[in-house]
Design an enzyme around this catalytic site. Structure first.
Site, PDB file in Angstrom:
ATOM      1  N   GLY A  22      45.621   3.650 -12.097  1.00  7.56           N
ATOM      2  CA  GLY A  22      45.284   2.497 -12.941  1.00  7.56           C
ATOM      3  C   GLY A  22      44.107   2.869 -13.818  1.00  7.56           C
ATOM      4  N   CYS A  37      23.951 -17.932 -15.685  1.00  8.30           N
ATOM      5  CA  CYS A  37      22.780 -18.475 -15.005  1.00  8.30           C
ATOM      6  C   CYS A  37      22.647 -17.893 -13.594  1.00  8.30           C
ATOM      7  CB  CYS A  37      22.917 -19.995 -14.960  1.00  8.30           C
ATOM      8  SG  CYS A  37      21.528 -20.787 -14.212  1.00  8.30           S
ATOM      9  N   TYR A  43      39.813  -2.893 -14.893  1.00 10.24           N
ATOM     10  CA  TYR A  43      39.132  -3.919 -14.102  1.00 10.24           C
ATOM     11  C   TYR A  43      38.045  -4.611 -14.927  1.00 10.24           C
ATOM     12  CZ  TYR A  43      41.657  -1.089 -10.768  1.00 10.24           C
ATOM     13  OH  TYR A  43      42.654  -0.389 -10.131  1.00 10.24           O
TER      14      TYR A  43
HETATM   15  N1  LLP Z   1      47.632   1.366  -5.939  1.00  5.46           N
HETATM   16  C1  LLP Z   1      47.136   0.435  -5.099  1.00  5.46           C
HETATM   17  C2  LLP Z   1      47.923  -0.004  -3.955  1.00  5.46           C
HETATM   18  C3  LLP Z   1      45.866  -0.103  -5.339  1.00  5.46           C
HETATM   19  O1  LLP Z   1      45.374  -1.019  -4.503  1.00  5.46           O
HETATM   20  C4  LLP Z   1      45.118   0.332  -6.465  1.00  5.46           C
HETATM   21  C5  LLP Z   1      43.794  -0.220  -6.749  1.00  5.46           C
HETATM   22  C6  LLP Z   1      45.693   1.295  -7.314  1.00  5.46           C
HETATM   23  C7  LLP Z   1      46.950   1.788  -7.015  1.00  5.46           C
HETATM   24  C8  LLP Z   1      45.022   1.807  -8.547  1.00  5.46           C
HETATM   25  O2  LLP Z   1      43.833   2.457  -8.289  1.00  5.46           O
HETATM   26  P1  LLP Z   1      43.025   3.164  -9.497  1.00  5.46           P
HETATM   27  O3  LLP Z   1      43.849   4.323  -9.983  1.00  5.46           O
HETATM   28  O4  LLP Z   1      42.832   2.145 -10.558  1.00  5.46           O
HETATM   29  O5  LLP Z   1      41.756   3.571  -8.856  1.00  5.46           O
HETATM   30  N2  LLP Z   1      38.115  -3.631  -9.123  1.00  5.46           N
HETATM   31  C9  LLP Z   1      37.692  -2.340  -8.614  1.00  5.46           C
HETATM   32  C10 LLP Z   1      38.868  -1.444  -8.295  1.00  5.46           C
HETATM   33  C11 LLP Z   1      39.835  -2.048  -7.325  1.00  5.46           C
HETATM   34  C12 LLP Z   1      41.018  -1.147  -7.058  1.00  5.46           C
HETATM   35  C13 LLP Z   1      42.040  -1.862  -6.265  1.00  5.46           C
HETATM   36  N3  LLP Z   1      43.226  -1.105  -6.019  1.00  5.46           N
HETATM   37  C14 LLP Z   1      36.757  -1.712  -9.652  1.00  5.46           C
HETATM   38  O6  LLP Z   1      36.482  -2.332 -10.676  1.00  5.46           O
HETATM   39  O7  LLP Z   1      36.245  -0.618  -9.439  1.00  5.46           O
END
Ligand code: LLP
Length: 416
Positions: free
Chosen positions: A273, A340, A369
């Site tokens: 992602g 705030c 995100y």
């Molecule tokens: N697959 C699954 C099952 C996941 O839970 C996630 C991310 C991904 C793929 C993708 O991961 P990436 O390649 O984006 O690292 N909000 C947080 C990140 C939460 C990730 C949740 N799961 C942030 O802003 O760092």
């Protein structure tokens, strides 16, 4: 493609200040070519794998369409993400419905769409079987107990994490699935966390998935895929991060050598992602006030309502002044939002050029995100999103207005 030219920040061929002026601020601005380049880098690094874009990172429809057009699949984590993915044109055969707490309605939606499921519990397995009128292809999400050495809130494959079935239980789960009507086990899934720089964690997880695969095959199961999840880091702070090719160089030799231990020939799936969308986007925000005192504060019009990552994970995002690039950085300051709460800090202790009210600040690497985690907290409508390609640009999400703060609200008649 997002770079300084003289004193101005450009997104492809468009000065950031032009977009800020015409669309207003705050606004997320995405480079289409950067996005396509990131997708291609995965396709080139993993020519024989399937890449499923993790929609949770950024679910803007235009952005999803660009990714879908390149042939990627989608990792979806809710009925809503499934709905958006189908609309964006992702191939349903390459959609994996993940999630540790799917409602019966969501399960029904997944079955109707004909997508595969990553099953996280026996309850989910039995619900699929009960609800479905046809065979549903599933994988189990395995928790391999691997430490991804990342922020604790985004480590997902540790023993204490809420996700997945313990590796020691995996064989039993597949055994049960064979006795459960209308489900067909075809894969194994895991995801160990996000913003991971240590490639050895991915290698450890892949080895564990192969260990599970060997056992599972003994039950006579034909495996079509081993899904190692997402999680590759991006370089937010200039300290470097591995690229998709580095990940491929770490994983493919393990995958190829261990494939000979299996009877079937499952393909390797990944679910990136952040590393697809993260670096494609800047958040442009205008300076409302500069206040000098015990500390120096640059107060801008975007806060954790629009970019939660610094407040939630202490995340670092590079900050530049989009109309004062390459000027001497003489001001040490905190860049703070309009919310705030004292925790509404986008960046701490940064060196910026002498900033004035009206300047446009760019928060970098905000494509993953970012908008997806935004809210209307403090009565602030969500901001606009813009896509840039060369000299052209388009609004891909309108700015909300005050009436959007009322969306779906109802006031009982007795209160009129
Ligand atoms: N697959 C699954 C099952 C996941 O839970 C996630 C991310 C991904 C793929 C993708 O991961 P990436 O390649 O984006 O690292 N909000 C947080 C990140 C939460 C990730 C949740 N799961 C942030 O802003 O760092």
């Amino acid at each position: 493609m997002i770079e300084a030219r003289g004193n101005l920040l450009f997104i492809e061929e468009v000065p950031a200040v032009e977009i800020a002026e015409k669309v207003g601020t705050p606004v997320y601005v995405t480079s289409k070519s950067l996005l396509e380049k990131n997708v291609e880098s995965y396709l080139e690094s993993f020519p024989r794998s399937k890449i499923l874009y993790a929609v949770k990172a950024n679910n803007n429809l235009a952005i999803m369409k660009i990714i879908a057009k390149k042939g990627l699949g989608a990792d979806v984590f809710s009925g809503g993400e499934l709905y958006l993915s189908l609309l964006a044109g992702f191939n349903k055969d390459l959609i994996l419905f993940n999630g540790n707490s799917k409602s019966d309605d969501e399960i029904r939606e997944g079955i109707d769409a004909g997508v595969k499921f990553s099953v996280d519990s026996y309850d989910e397995l039995f619900t699929i079987s009960e609800i479905s009128d046809k065979e549903v292809e599933i994988a189990f999400r395995i928790n391999p107990d691997v430490d991804p050495k990342t922020h604790p809130k985004i480590a997902t494959g540790l023993r204490e994490s809420k996700f997945g079935i313990p590796q020691s239980e995996a064989l039993k789960a597949y055994e049960v699935s064979l006795k459960t009507k209308k489900v067909k086990p075809v894969g194994i899934h895991c995801h160990i966390g996000s913003q991971i720089k240590d490639l050895s964690a991915f290698c450890e997880a892949l080895n564990k998935i192969f260990d599970v695969a060997k056992e599972v095959e003994k039950l006579g199961i034909e495996l079509e895929f081993l899904d190692i999840g997402g999680g590759l880091a991006i370089d937010y702070d200039g300290t470097g991060a591995p690229k998709p090719l580095d990940l491929a160089n770490a994983l493919i030799p393990i995958y190829e050598s261990r494939l000979s231990e299996l009877r079937s020939e499952p393909s390797l799936w990944l679910e990136p992602g952040r590393s697809i969308v993260g670096k494609t986007t800047v958040l442009l925000t205008k300076v409302n006030a500069v206040k000098k005192g015990y500390r120096n504060f640059v107060a801008v019009d975007a806060g954790f309502n629009l970019l939660l990552r610094p407040a939630m994970y202490g995340a670092y995002h590079r900050v530049e002044v989009a109309n004062k690039m390459n000027l001497e950085r003489s001001l040490t300051c905190d860049v703070v939002g309009p919310i705030c709460e004292s925790g509404d800090i986008l960046a701490r202790d940064r060196k910026l050029p002498e900033v004035k009210k009206g300047d446009i600040v760019a928060i970098f690497d905000a494509g993953a995100y970012g908008f997806v985690m935004s809210s209307q907290y403090n009565g602030r409508p969500r901001c606009a999103e813009v896509l840039v390609s060369g000299k052209k640009w388009w609004i891909i999400r309108e700015r909300e207005n005050y009436s959007d703060l009322l969306a779906k609200q109802k006031v009982p008649e007795c209160l009129y």
